[in-house]
Every structure is written in structure tokens, then in C-alpha cells.
Design a protein around this motif. Structure first.
Motif, mmCIF file in Angstrom:
data_model
loop_
_atom_site.group_PDB
_atom_site.id
_atom_site.type_symbol
_atom_site.label_atom_id
_atom_site.label_comp_id
_atom_site.label_asym_id
_atom_site.label_seq_id
_atom_site.Cartn_x
_atom_site.Cartn_y
_atom_site.Cartn_z
ATOM 1 N N ILE A 132 0.841 -1.205 0.000
ATOM 2 C CA ILE A 132 0.000 0.000 0.000
ATOM 3 C C ILE A 132 0.873 1.251 0.000
ATOM 4 N N VAL A 133 1.895 1.261 0.850
ATOM 5 C CA VAL A 133 2.777 2.430 0.953
ATOM 6 C C VAL A 133 3.473 2.699 -0.378
ATOM 7 N N HIS A 134 4.008 1.667 -1.002
ATOM 8 C CA HIS A 134 4.802 1.880 -2.218
ATOM 9 C C HIS A 134 3.936 2.118 -3.452
ATOM 10 N N THR A 135 2.716 1.585 -3.458
ATOM 11 C CA THR A 135 1.804 1.952 -4.542
ATOM 12 C C THR A 135 1.412 3.416 -4.404
ATOM 13 N N THR A 136 1.255 3.860 -3.172
ATOM 14 C CA THR A 136 0.970 5.277 -2.933
ATOM 15 C C THR A 136 2.137 6.144 -3.371
ATOM 16 N N PHE A 137 3.377 5.699 -3.091
ATOM 17 C CA PHE A 137 4.556 6.413 -3.600
ATOM 18 C C PHE A 137 4.460 6.573 -5.124
ATOM 19 N N SER A 138 4.118 5.478 -5.798
ATOM 20 C CA SER A 138 4.064 5.480 -7.253
ATOM 21 C C SER A 138 3.018 6.466 -7.767
ATOM 22 N N ILE A 139 1.856 6.483 -7.134
ATOM 23 C CA ILE A 139 0.778 7.402 -7.542
ATOM 24 C C ILE A 139 1.187 8.852 -7.279
ATOM 25 N N LEU A 140 1.678 9.123 -6.091
ATOM 26 C CA LEU A 140 2.078 10.488 -5.737
ATOM 27 C C LEU A 140 3.184 10.994 -6.653
ATOM 28 N N THR A 141 4.096 10.108 -7.037
ATOM 29 C CA THR A 141 5.192 10.510 -7.926
ATOM 30 C C THR A 141 4.660 10.971 -9.269
ATOM 31 N N LEU A 163 9.828 8.593 1.779
ATOM 32 C CA LEU A 163 10.699 7.930 0.810
ATOM 33 C C LEU A 163 12.068 7.639 1.409
ATOM 34 N N LYS A 164 12.591 8.607 2.140
ATOM 35 C CA LYS A 164 13.896 8.421 2.780
ATOM 36 C C LYS A 164 13.858 7.248 3.753
ATOM 37 N N ILE A 176 12.322 -1.809 -2.188
ATOM 38 C CA ILE A 176 13.271 -0.704 -2.297
ATOM 39 C C ILE A 176 13.457 -0.247 -3.743
ATOM 40 N N ALA A 177 13.408 -1.182 -4.691
ATOM 41 C CA ALA A 177 13.573 -0.804 -6.099
ATOM 42 C C ALA A 177 12.468 0.146 -6.547
ATOM 43 N N THR A 178 11.267 -0.031 -6.002
ATOM 44 C CA THR A 178 10.145 0.854 -6.353
ATOM 45 C C THR A 178 10.357 2.251 -5.791
ATOM 46 N N ALA A 179 10.808 2.340 -4.545
ATOM 47 C CA ALA A 179 11.079 3.643 -3.941
ATOM 48 C C ALA A 179 12.164 4.382 -4.714
ATOM 49 N N VAL A 180 13.217 3.652 -5.119
ATOM 50 C CA VAL A 180 14.309 4.274 -5.862
ATOM 51 C C VAL A 180 13.830 4.758 -7.226
ATOM 52 N N ARG A 181 12.973 3.968 -7.891
ATOM 53 C CA ARG A 181 12.447 4.390 -9.182
ATOM 54 C C ARG A 181 11.610 5.660 -9.051
ATOM 55 N N CYS A 182 10.856 5.759 -7.979
ATOM 56 C CA CYS A 182 10.086 6.990 -7.750
ATOM 57 C C CYS A 182 11.027 8.185 -7.642
ATOM 58 N N MET A 183 12.147 8.002 -6.938
ATOM 59 C CA MET A 183 13.123 9.084 -6.798
ATOM 60 C C MET A 183 13.742 9.451 -8.146
ATOM 61 N N GLN A 184 13.982 8.442 -8.980
ATOM 62 C CA GLN A 184 14.543 8.721 -10.300
ATOM 63 C C GLN A 184 13.632 9.644 -11.106
ATOM 64 N N VAL A 194 16.033 19.666 -3.611
ATOM 65 C CA VAL A 194 16.436 20.447 -2.431
ATOM 66 C C VAL A 194 15.788 19.892 -1.169
ATOM 67 N N SER A 195 14.497 19.577 -1.266
ATOM 68 C CA SER A 195 13.783 19.052 -0.098
ATOM 69 C C SER A 195 14.416 17.763 0.396
ATOM 70 N N PHE A 196 14.764 16.867 -0.513
ATOM 71 C CA PHE A 196 15.339 15.583 -0.115
ATOM 72 C C PHE A 196 16.729 15.765 0.477
ATOM 73 N N VAL A 197 17.536 16.605 -0.131
ATOM 74 C CA VAL A 197 18.898 16.844 0.365
ATOM 75 C C VAL A 197 18.866 17.457 1.758
ATOM 76 N N ASN A 198 17.897 18.311 2.008
ATOM 77 C CA ASN A 198 17.825 19.008 3.293
ATOM 78 C C ASN A 198 17.400 18.118 4.448
ATOM 79 N N ILE A 199 16.972 16.899 4.167
ATOM 80 C CA ILE A 199 16.649 15.963 5.255
ATOM 81 C C ILE A 199 17.680 14.821 5.285
ATOM 82 N N SER A 200 18.924 15.178 4.928
ATOM 83 C CA SER A 200 20.035 14.209 4.938
ATOM 84 C C SER A 200 19.789 13.053 3.964
ATOM 85 N N GLY A 201 19.268 13.407 2.796
ATOM 86 C CA GLY A 201 18.947 12.396 1.802
ATOM 87 C C GLY A 201 20.147 11.639 1.267
ATOM 88 N N TYR A 202 21.287 12.331 1.135
ATOM 89 C CA TYR A 202 22.482 11.657 0.624
ATOM 90 C C TYR A 202 22.882 10.488 1.519
#
Length: 451
Positions: A132-141, A163-164, A176-184, A194-202
Motif C-alpha cells: 500500500i505504501v509503495h503503490t501510494t509512492f508510485s501514484i504520488l510521484t 521515501l527516505k 526498495i527498487a520501487t522507492a528508488v524508481r520513484c526518486m529517479q 532540495v527538499s530531499f537533500v535538506n533531510i540528509s537524503g544523501y
């Protein structure tokens, strides 16, 4: 427009699970009779399920209009069973994948309700069911990238934070592959970077890269691809220098045999220099690369016959920029800084004959302060690399500074080197032996003997 038509075709856990969800036998009448959903919700979902082609589905959506959105929202919120929520989300995700312009139906209803279109889905990110969480990631992306309304403020922070958290779990997260694809997809948009980097995304990406190191090169490539996208933003490129990003991907550059992985690592390194607008930060990026042996690795890569024009161009760019930095790094100020921080490594000065010819005497300045630091490292450090470099430097000092042997022996350097000849690490023993031999050669020269 079909979403994902250019994405790789590797089957993920998410895709396999989605195939199972699509086969689910539904009984919407049960929820209508119990008044959990309205008759209009039932009419829409049954009609939509019966549509067999993309054109048929588009017709259903155009007929029901805002009632379609209300039905989707009610099916997700009024029915608590996870399997039905999974099914509804899969239908929505498939609908948007088929044509991402359909994001506008959620936007139009959100405007009518004076709310954000993302608010229909964000509440699902706290569910325990990871499908459910990762399908929601996909839709929101899809909505956040291809829609007319962009996610902002607290909603963006919550989305990126979720996502982080998903990728920080590493291989403990089957999706995890689905979350990474959303980020791509998301990191095409600058404010999202910027938002992702500012929450220690790296840090979370580096952790994911390490935890998936035995999962094949494809996931490695996708995670580094995310890093590459982030570095197109100047602020993000600067933030990258505060962590271990360069060290992390330089290790992969030295071990990967896959050309696509090498290409994306080189492109990321190039961005870290090119995207930084501040000249000081450009130099810092190049300096970290030199310190992590990128030049040496580039020299090794030159032996391979790459055909990719971009890869070859990135190699040439990096070699040019890093060689400029090497000239600066051989200055005594840089050497002294390295020594004072106690973090010795094989940077250019340590094996540069000209450096020692011009600067060996400076280790004797200020009551032999720097020479004492070197010998203290020989006596107290537990780091094999530090011990190797420190032994090398003591040997070079003896070699290039008159009466260097005397100063080293007075400070206990000879005894420290002798002790290192018995340690388990063969590299430490090797450099300790070389330094001890230089002490002896120096002694023979003092006696006027020919070697």
C-alpha cells in the motif's frame, strides 16, 4: 503519454505483487448493501472494471468525471480491508501509468474542495502494509511530476521523509527498487531535489547503496542515478561534499565492471564540480576526489576501450580538473593541514621528490613540531594506512634533510619503526622496513662510505 515506457524491464517485487492484486475477485455489492460506499461509487467502479481497452476506460472517466475521484477516495477510506485498499490503489496506479494526463481529474476535484490533490493519498503512507505504501509512492510521484500542481510545504517534506525512510531500510524493504524508481522520476524537479537533500537524503542513499551491494549492478546504477540527478542543483552539489558521497561512489568506480555504472559514477563526479557555483567548493570537490584516488582509477579506466562518447568526455573533464588540484595539493600548506588533522593518506606530496627536496627542512621548524607529530603517529596510531604513510614520510625526511637521522633517533623514531616491523599488517611492515633502511643509508653517508 504512457508513464515508464523507457524504464528498465526488470521485474521487481512490487510488479510481481501487483500482478497478484489485479487477479483479486471483488464484491463491491457487499459494501454497497452495508452502506460503506454509495451507489454512485459502486456504479463507477463496476463500470470501470468492465472497460477492456484504454479508450473504454477514458470514456468511463469522462462520463463519471468528478464522481470517479469521489469513488476512488471512498473506496480507499471507507473500506478498511487492506486487500481492497491494495486493489483500489493498483487500479489508480495503472490508470495513471496508462495516461499520466489523468492526474488532472484529481486536481480538478481538489480545487473544488479547496484542498491539495496529494491529500487524497498522503495519509496512506503511514500504513503497515508496504505494498500500500509503495503503490501510494508510485501514484504520488506521477501526480507530483506530471500534474499541473506540484507538491510543496509540509506535504513535500512528509512525502520525501517517507521515501527516505523506505530506502534507509535497505534490503529489509522488499520494495526498495520501487522507492528508488520513484526518486529517479521525482528528482527531475529542482525543489524536490532540495527538499530531499535538506533531510540528509544523501546519507540514506549511501546507506541503501551499501546495503544492496550484493543485489546486482542494476539497483546500484539506479541509486547512483538518483545521486546524479540531485547534483544538478548547486545547493545539493555543495551539501554532497559534507558527507561521504565521493568516498562511497569512488569505491564503486574502482570495483565495478559494468559500463553503465561507471558512466553514471563519472557523470555524478563531474556534476559535483560543474554544478558548484562557488570556486572554493569546486576546489573542495576536486580535492576530495584526488584524496579518494579518482585520478589513479581514471588512469586504470583508460586501458579499457569505451565507446560511450559521454563517458569518454567525462573522463577527460575529470582528469583535467583533478590534475589542476594535484599541483596545489603538493604545496606544504596542504601537507601540513593533512598532518595536523591526523588523517594521512596517499595524497601527492608523500611520494613527490620535488616536494621533499623543497620542504623536508620545514618539519624541523617550531621545535620540530611536525616531525614530532609524525613520530607520535608511528607510536600511537592503530590505522594501518596512517602508519604506512607516516613511516614513508619519516623515511623521506631522513633522506632529504641533512642530519635527519639524528633528529628522528632523538625523538624515538627509530624505536617506533623497529616495533612496526613486528606488526601483523604486511603493508605497515613494508613501509617501516623502507624507512629503517633509509636511516641506515643516511648513517653510512655520514661515515663517508659508498653505497
Amino acid at each position: 503519454m504512457v508513464f515508464g515506457e523507457n524504464q528498465d524491464l526488470i521485474r521487481t517485487h512490487f510488479q510481481k505483487e501487483a500482478d497478484k492484486v489485479r487477479q483479486m475477485k471483488t464484491n463491491w455489492g457487499l459494501f454497497t448493501r452495508s452502506r460503506m460506499i454509495a451507489q454512485s461509487d459502486y456504479d463507477f467502479i463496476v463500470t470501470y472494471e468492465q472497460a477492456e481497452t484504454e479508450q473504454d476506460r477514458s470514456t468511463v472517466l469522462s462520463v463519471f468525471k468528478e464522481k470517479a475521484v469521489y469513488a476512488f477516495v471512498h473506496l480507499m477510506s471507507q473500506i478498511s480491508k487492506d486487500d481492497y485498499v491494495r486493489y483500489t490503489l493498483t487500479i489508480i496506479d495503472d490508470m495513471l501509468r496508462e495516461d499520466v494526463s489523468r492526474t488532472k481529474i484529481f486536481e480538478e476535484v481538489a480545487v473544488l474542495l479547496k484542498r491539495s490533490p496529494f491529500s487524497f493519498f498522503l495519509g496512506l503512507l503511514h500504513r503497515q502494509d508496504q505494498y500500500i505504501v509503495h503503490t501510494t509512492f508510485s501514484i504520488l510521484t506521477k501526480m507530483a511530476v506530471f500534474g499541473n500542481i506540484k507538491v510543496t510545504g509540509d506535504e513535500l517534506d512528509y512525502f520525501m521523509g517517507s521515501l527516505k525512510e523506505a530506502i534507509t531500510r535497505g534490503i529489509a524493504n522488499d520494495y526498495i527498487a520501487t522507492a528508488v524508481r520513484c526518486m529517479q522520476t521525482l528528482f527531475r524537479i529542482d525543489p524536490y531535489r532540495v527538499s530531499f537533500v535538506n533531510i540528509s537524503g544523501y546519507e540514506s542513499l549511501s546507506h541503501a547503496l551499501y546495503s544492496t551491494r550484493k543485489c546486482g549492478f542494476q539497483i546500484q546504477y539506479q541509486i547512483i542515478f538518483c545521486m546524479w540527478l540531485l547534483t544538478f542543483n548547486g545547493h545539493a552539489a555543495e551539501v554532497a561534499l559534507c558527507g561521504n558521497l565521493i568516498q562511497t561512489i569512488s569505491t564503486i568506480l574502482g570495483t565495478s565492471h559494468k559500463e553503465k555504472v561507471i558512466r553514471i559514477v563519472l557523470a555524478t563526479l563531474r556534476n559535483l564540480i560543474a554544478s558548484n557555483e562557488d570556486e572554493y567548493m569546486k576546489k573542495q570537490a576536486a580535492r576530495q576526489m584526488v584524496q579518494n584516488q579518482i585520478l589513479v582509477k581514471l588512469d586504470h579506466l583508460e586501458n579499457r576501450k569505451f565507446q560511450d562518447v559521454d563517458l569518454i568526455d567525462d573522463m577527460a573533464f575529470l582528469q583535467k580538473e583533478l590534475k589542476k588540484v594535484v599541483e596545489v595539493l603538493t604545496s606544504f600548506e596542504e601537507y601540513e593541514s593533512e598532518l595536523r588533522h591526523g588523517a594521512l593518506f596517499w595524497s601527492p606530496p608523500h611520494k613527490c621528490e620535488m616536494f621533499w627536496t623543497e620542504n623536508a627542512h620545514k618539519l624541523n621548524d617550531n621545535r620540530q613540531e611536525l616531525l614530532k607529530m609524525l613520530i607520535t603517529m608511528l607510536e600511537k596510531s592503530n590505522d594501518p594506512l596512517v602508519l604506512c604513510v607516516a613511516a614513508n614520510d619519516v623515511g623521506e625526511f631522513v633522506r632529504y634533510y641533512p642530519r635527519g637521522k639524528m633528529h628522528v633517533e632523538q625523538l624515538g623514531g627509530k624505536e617506533a619503526l623497529m616495533r612496526l616491523l613486528t606488526v601483523p599488517d604486511p603493508n605497515v611492515r613494508y613501509f617501516a622496513l623502507l624507512a629503517a633502511q633509509k636511516l641506515m643509508v643516511n648513517h653510512w653517508k655520514d661515515l663517508g662510505l659508498e653505497i
